[in-house]
Design a protein around this motif. Structure first.
Motif, PDB file in Angstrom:
ATOM      1  N   LEU A 129       0.952  -1.098   0.048  1.00 34.93           N
ATOM      2  CA  LEU A 129       0.079   0.265   0.007  1.00 34.93           C
ATOM      3  C   LEU A 129       0.796   1.408   0.064  1.00 34.93           C
ATOM      4  O   LEU A 129       0.484   2.202   0.501  1.00 34.93           O
ATOM      5  N   VAL A 130       2.066   1.191  -0.712  1.00 30.66           N
ATOM      6  CA  VAL A 130       3.094   2.330  -0.733  1.00 30.66           C
ATOM      7  C   VAL A 130       2.197   3.421  -1.633  1.00 30.66           C
ATOM      8  O   VAL A 130       2.468   4.631  -1.174  1.00 30.66           O
ATOM      9  N   ALA A 131       1.444   2.957  -2.431  1.00 28.34           N
ATOM     10  CA  ALA A 131       0.944   4.155  -3.420  1.00 28.34           C
ATOM     11  C   ALA A 131      -0.090   4.855  -2.615  1.00 28.34           C
ATOM     12  O   ALA A 131      -0.399   6.014  -2.743  1.00 28.34           O
ATOM     13  N   GLU A 132      -0.762   4.150  -1.683  1.00 27.89           N
ATOM     14  CA  GLU A 132      -1.816   4.714  -1.026  1.00 27.89           C
ATOM     15  C   GLU A 132      -1.387   5.491  -0.066  1.00 27.89           C
ATOM     16  O   GLU A 132      -1.832   6.888   0.180  1.00 27.89           O
ATOM     17  N   LEU A 133      -0.079   5.332   0.580  1.00 28.82           N
ATOM     18  CA  LEU A 133       0.461   6.246   1.425  1.00 28.82           C
ATOM     19  C   LEU A 133       0.956   7.416   1.038  1.00 28.82           C
ATOM     20  O   LEU A 133       0.797   8.520   1.349  1.00 28.82           O
ATOM     21  N   ALA A 134       1.421   7.174  -0.438  1.00 33.99           N
ATOM     22  CA  ALA A 134       1.941   8.423  -1.226  1.00 33.99           C
ATOM     23  C   ALA A 134       0.935   9.444  -1.374  1.00 33.99           C
ATOM     24  O   ALA A 134       1.262  10.653  -1.526  1.00 33.99           O
ATOM     25  N   ASP A 135      -0.431   8.820  -1.811  1.00 36.04           N
ATOM     26  CA  ASP A 135      -1.498   9.871  -1.873  1.00 36.04           C
ATOM     27  C   ASP A 135      -1.820  10.672  -0.805  1.00 36.04           C
ATOM     28  O   ASP A 135      -2.317  11.922  -0.742  1.00 36.04           O
ATOM     29  N   ARG A 136      -1.782   9.824   0.540  1.00 41.30           N
ATOM     30  CA  ARG A 136      -2.096  10.473   1.906  1.00 41.30           C
ATOM     31  C   ARG A 136      -1.131  11.827   2.047  1.00 41.30           C
ATOM     32  O   ARG A 136      -1.539  12.588   2.650  1.00 41.30           O
ATOM     33  N   ILE A 137       0.177  11.450   1.806  1.00 44.24           N
ATOM     34  CA  ILE A 137       0.916  12.526   2.256  1.00 44.24           C
ATOM     35  C   ILE A 137       1.715  13.463   1.008  1.00 44.24           C
ATOM     36  O   ILE A 137       2.509  14.206   1.219  1.00 44.24           O
ATOM     37  N   ASP A 138       0.947  13.104  -0.120  1.00 42.87           N
ATOM     38  CA  ASP A 138       1.344  13.947  -1.394  1.00 42.87           C
ATOM     39  C   ASP A 138       2.871  13.766  -1.525  1.00 42.87           C
ATOM     40  O   ASP A 138       3.702  14.401  -1.685  1.00 42.87           O
ATOM     41  N   GLY A 139       3.335  12.518  -1.482  1.00 50.72           N
ATOM     42  CA  GLY A 139       4.408  12.012  -1.752  1.00 50.72           C
ATOM     43  C   GLY A 139       4.852  11.326  -3.192  1.00 50.72           C
ATOM     44  O   GLY A 139       4.054  11.017  -3.718  1.00 50.72           O
ATOM     45  N   ARG A 140       6.040  10.911  -3.228  1.00 53.19           N
ATOM     46  CA  ARG A 140       6.560  10.207  -4.473  1.00 53.19           C
ATOM     47  C   ARG A 140       7.750   9.360  -4.217  1.00 53.19           C
ATOM     48  O   ARG A 140       8.378   9.612  -2.866  1.00 53.19           O
ATOM     49  N   LEU A 141       8.086   8.199  -4.907  1.00 54.91           N
ATOM     50  CA  LEU A 141       9.240   7.397  -4.578  1.00 54.91           C
ATOM     51  C   LEU A 141      10.337   8.018  -5.110  1.00 54.91           C
ATOM     52  O   LEU A 141      10.392   8.701  -6.113  1.00 54.91           O
TER      53      LEU A 141
END
Length: 385
Positions: free
Chosen positions: A281-293
């Motif tokens: 669920l890293v992509a879902e977490l990225a959505d939550r924090i407005d983040g990117r890999l």
């Protein structure tokens, strides 16, 4: 331990020995004092062992552990109280009323289910463990809603139950079992229970391969205080989402199949919790924090602004540099770093090898994150948020 030992510990003499064995200190001296006080030597040995097991279980079970009985295996395999209570509440909230707990162990889930208002029957194959579970049900005042039968889970009639919880043995010969087909009872039986009783939850190893997750089932990974402590599959009406990461008490859900965006290193770096990683669920977490890999193959996220999230540990990025031992040592020396947290992902460098080479000396503390961008190894110096 034998069944006769469980009975002895539940007798008046056993209860007295357990009470006198509470004191901590040198076990040999305490055993001598207990025998001198008139306690049977065998009961003294049993009582001291139980108090040691109770202290070990207290971290998982809290104050309940002080009145429970255990085997060594039961302590290791017991579900944490916070996880058991949460699972019981979810089963009770689904409309279930009568639950069978297949592989109940010492009874931590059994007791949580009863406390949630469910009528529950625990099934345990090992006679001594079944006797321990029965004692614990009585000690914690749950006999009106819970009972234990000693039987092989595969032989129990399942008629009349509207929910099932299965906790298969995942150890053999003292070693962890990772192949679900080698669980006891085996994977095929667990799936057959879910087919017969739609409201079924199955406790599995956190390392379960996603390819083994049945279509339509929910897979959940649970983390507490930074440790992934459990994974479970939820079937039928209990399956609410394909994947769930529960970083108690928060929850992150999603498909587990999405890819997160990739971009430049920002001012902050986030290391996702293990439950998020295992649930994909890293992509879902990225959505939550407005983040990117940072890199498409490595699960470190970066943001331009700080984010408040329970699903990752965050760091303020202070310096980014190509990795090299001499270069890193010089930078840490310049910053006066004497206390260093070393984190890594995507690199063969180990903290145990690296630390002595850095010759740390100074009053300051820092964190270094070792990773790579493509094939280029980098070191990111930062401070925990």
């Amino acid at each position: 331990m034998e069944i006769s030992d469980v009975e002895a510990l539940r007798s008046a003499a056993g209860v007295a020995a357990l009470a006198d064995a509470v004191a901590e200190g040198d076990p040999l001296a305490l055993a001598t004092r207990l025998r001198a006080a008139g306690h049977d030597p065998h009961l003294v040995s049993l009582a001291l062992t139980q108090q040691r097991l109770r202290r070990s279980a207290a971290g998982k079970l809290g104050s309940d552990a002080a009145v429970m009985l255990f085997t060594a295996d039961a302590v290791e395999q017991a579900t944490r109280a916070s996880v058991a209570e949460r699972r019981a509440a979810r089963l009770a909230g689904s409309g279930a009323t009568r639950v069978v707990d297949l592989g109940c162990g010492a009874g931590s889930d059994l007791i949580a289910l009863a406390r949630a208002g469910l009528d529950v029957t625990g099934v345990e194959r090992d006679p001594v463990t079944a006797a321990v579970a029965t004692a614990n049900v009585e000690a914690l005042g749950c006999t009106d809603r819970a009972r234990v039968i000693c039987a092989d889970a595969t032989s129990v009639a399942l008629d009349g139950y509207d929910a099932a919880f299965c906790d298969p043995a995942r150890r053999a010969g003292g070693r962890r079992v990772f192949d679900p087909d080698a669980y006891s009872p085996p994977w095929s039986f667990l799936l057959s229970v879910a087919a017969r009783i739609p409201r079924t939850a199955v406790k599995v190893a956190p390392g379960l391969d996603h390819d083994r997750i049945p279509p339509g089932a929910e897979a959940e990974w649970v983390s507490e205080r930074g440790d992934v402590v459990e994974a479970a599959l939820w079937f039928g009406p209990l399956a609410e989402t394909p994947r769930r990461a529960s970083v108690l008490p928060a929850e992150l859900t999603g498909s587990g199949a999405r890819e997160a965006p990739v971009g430049e290193i920002g001012g902050y770096l986030y290391d996702p919790d293990g439950a998020v990683l295992r649930a994909h669920l890293v992509a879902e977490l990225a959505d939550r924090i407005d983040g990117r890999l940072l890199d498409p193959a490595i699960a470190y996220l970066t943001t331009d602004s700080p984010a408040d999230t329970p699903f990752a540990r965050g760091y303020r990025v202070e310096h980014v540099m190509p990795f090299g031992v001499k270069r890193l040592r010089a930078e840490l020396s310049r910053r006066g770093v004497g206390r260093l947290e070393i984190k890594k992902r995507g690199t063969a460098v180990t903290p145990e090898q690296l630390r002595p080479q850095l010759k740390l000396n100074g009053p300051n503390a820092a964190t270094v994150i070792l990773t790579r961008l493509g094939t280029a190894p980098i070191a990111i110096l930062g401070q925990p948020l």
